[in-house]
Design an enzyme around this catalytic site. Structure first.
Site, PDB file in Angstrom:
ATOM      1  N   VAL A   1       0.858  -1.180   0.000  1.00 43.57           N
ATOM      2  CA  VAL A   1       0.000   0.000   0.000  1.00 43.57           C
ATOM      3  C   VAL A   1       0.899   1.236   0.000  1.00 43.57           C
ATOM      4  O   VAL A   1       1.794   1.355   0.853  1.00 43.57           O
ATOM      5  CB  VAL A   1      -0.891   0.006   1.259  1.00 43.57           C
ATOM      6  N   CYS A   2       0.684   2.143  -0.935  1.00 46.66           N
ATOM      7  CA  CYS A   2       1.518   3.349  -1.006  1.00 46.66           C
ATOM      8  C   CYS A   2       1.313   4.206   0.237  1.00 46.66           C
ATOM      9  O   CYS A   2       0.183   4.596   0.563  1.00 46.66           O
ATOM     10  CB  CYS A   2       1.170   4.167  -2.233  1.00 46.66           C
ATOM     11  N   ILE A   3       2.415   4.527   0.895  1.00 45.69           N
ATOM     12  CA  ILE A   3       2.302   5.252   2.166  1.00 45.69           C
ATOM     13  C   ILE A   3       1.760   6.664   1.984  1.00 45.69           C
ATOM     14  O   ILE A   3       0.920   7.126   2.777  1.00 45.69           O
ATOM     15  CB  ILE A   3       3.648   5.251   2.926  1.00 45.69           C
TER      16      ILE A   3
END
Lengths: 143, 136, 102
Positions: free
Chosen positions: A90-92
């Protein structure tokens, strides 16, 4: 490596990275990506990474309670990941914008709750680019 | 296996602000610069509006991210393909776009335009040559 | 190897199928998925464009998305091929790269 059941002789096996840019239910993108991943794994291909970006980060919520007669998209991904040891990232930056936090990040940001399913991990956008470099094909599912 | 340099192309087809795709795509582009790959951008369809001149967001409350496109040259990202037909369909010319440039280290750091006007057919050829196409 | 293009939006709502048709080369493959499957139907306002595309491109439609929306092979333009998810995977593997027209 993933299991190699269903290999077709003469077909070369590949590494795929999947990019999912939409959240669950609102768009079909995550469902399509899931069905694609399942079919690819059945053929013996490797899913190098599944990267969740834009509203796609919402697929990682562990708090969704869909009606019992509907599919549970997050749990479907989690089960597939467990069976095939998928790397689901998941892209931070996108996650923080949208209030998606794991326990570590919630602690760092002083928030009183976290909501990322343990089958997913939070990391940077570099993981997407690296997925593109390391995989034979990068495939985008979005709106 | 594929540790060589790959050709990454980011295809921008959507207008900025109405949705977040333009901004978040630009964030990927800036990160990709750190990986020493061959990176190019395409602006076609409503994507051409992303690099329109004179974007002013003071009254809308939106974050104006258009200055970040001007930084692309500093990251050695200097192949910004703009589709000619998309501009024309929208009544635009190159004068409506930001003057995006880079300094060419092979030419005594001369300042050169990053925007390359291409036809639809040329764009199809360029896309065909890529290893990774990420569109939004 | 040629390129694979995927389109997922109805051509009656969005321009992405048209963008794909005008920016894909001869010999490439176009796969209609999700709401774009209705672009494969006979007798629509875009049918002529699809028929023209079939002449020099490989046009496919994801069968499960077609069935999900109440249509079958009998409803689609001649020359458009139906693939399942396994066929989708094969198309990705067989083409040099993939562009999703979003």
């Amino acid at each position: 490596m993933n299991c190699h059941k269903g290999i077709r002789l003469g077909k070369s096996l590949m590494k795929f990275t999947l990019l999912i840019n939409e959240g669950p239910y609102q768009h079909q993108a995550s469902d399509t990506a899931y069905q694609f991943a399942k079919a690819a794994l059945e053929k013996g291909h490797e899913i190098y990474r599944v990267f969740f970006y834009n509203d796609g980060v919402n697929n990682a919520t562990r708090l969704a309670v869909p009606p019992q007669d509907d599919r549970n998209i997050t749990e479907n991904w989690a089960a597939l990941a467990k069976e095939h040891e998928l790397d689901m990232v998941v892209c931070i930056a996108a996650a923080q914008r949208r209030g998606m936090l794991d326990a570590d990040e919630a602690g760092r940001q002083g928030k009183d709750a976290d909501n990322i399913h343990p089958a997913f991990r939070i990391s940077g956008l570099g993981q997407l680019v690296e997925g593109g470099i390391q995989s034979d094909r990068l495939l985008t599912f979005g709106d | 296996m594929s540790d060589g340099i790959k050709k990454f192309m980011f295809v921008n087809t959507k207008a900025p602000y109405g949705t977040v795709y333009a901004l978040e795509s630009l964030e990927v582009v800036l990160i990709s610069a750190a990986f020493d790959q061959s990176v190019s951008l395409v602006f076609c369809d409503d994507g051409v509006f992303q690099i329109a001149n004179n974007q002013k967001t003071d009254d809308s409350g939106m974050k104006n991210f258009s200055p970040a496109y001007k930084a692309l040259g500093d990251y050695d990202i200097n192949k910004l393909y703009v589709e000619k037909e998309s501009l024309e369909e929208r009544g635009l010319t190159l004068d409506n776009l930001m003057a995006l440039t880079y300094e060419d280290e092979d030419d005594d750091w001369a300042e050169k335009p990053s925007i390359i006007l291409v036809t639809r057919a040329e764009l199809a050829d360029l896309m065909d040559e890529q290893d990774v196409v990420i569109s939004s | 190897m040629a390129m694979l293009h995927t389109v997922n939006k109805s051509p009656f709502e969005r321009n992405s199928l048209n963008s794909c048709l005008t920016k894909s080369k001869e010999g490439s493959t176009i796969l209609l998925i999700e709401d774009a499957v209705v672009g494969a139907l006979k007798g629509t306002i875009v049918a002529d464009k699809l028929t023209a595309a079939v002449a020099n491109k490989n046009v496919c439609v994801l069968g499960s998305d077609l069935n999900t929306r109440g249509f079958t092979e009998a409803d689609i333009i001649d020359g458009i091929k139906i693939v399942d998810y396994a066929g989708f995977v094969d198309l990705v593997a067989e083409h040099s790269n993939v562009q999703s027209w979003l």
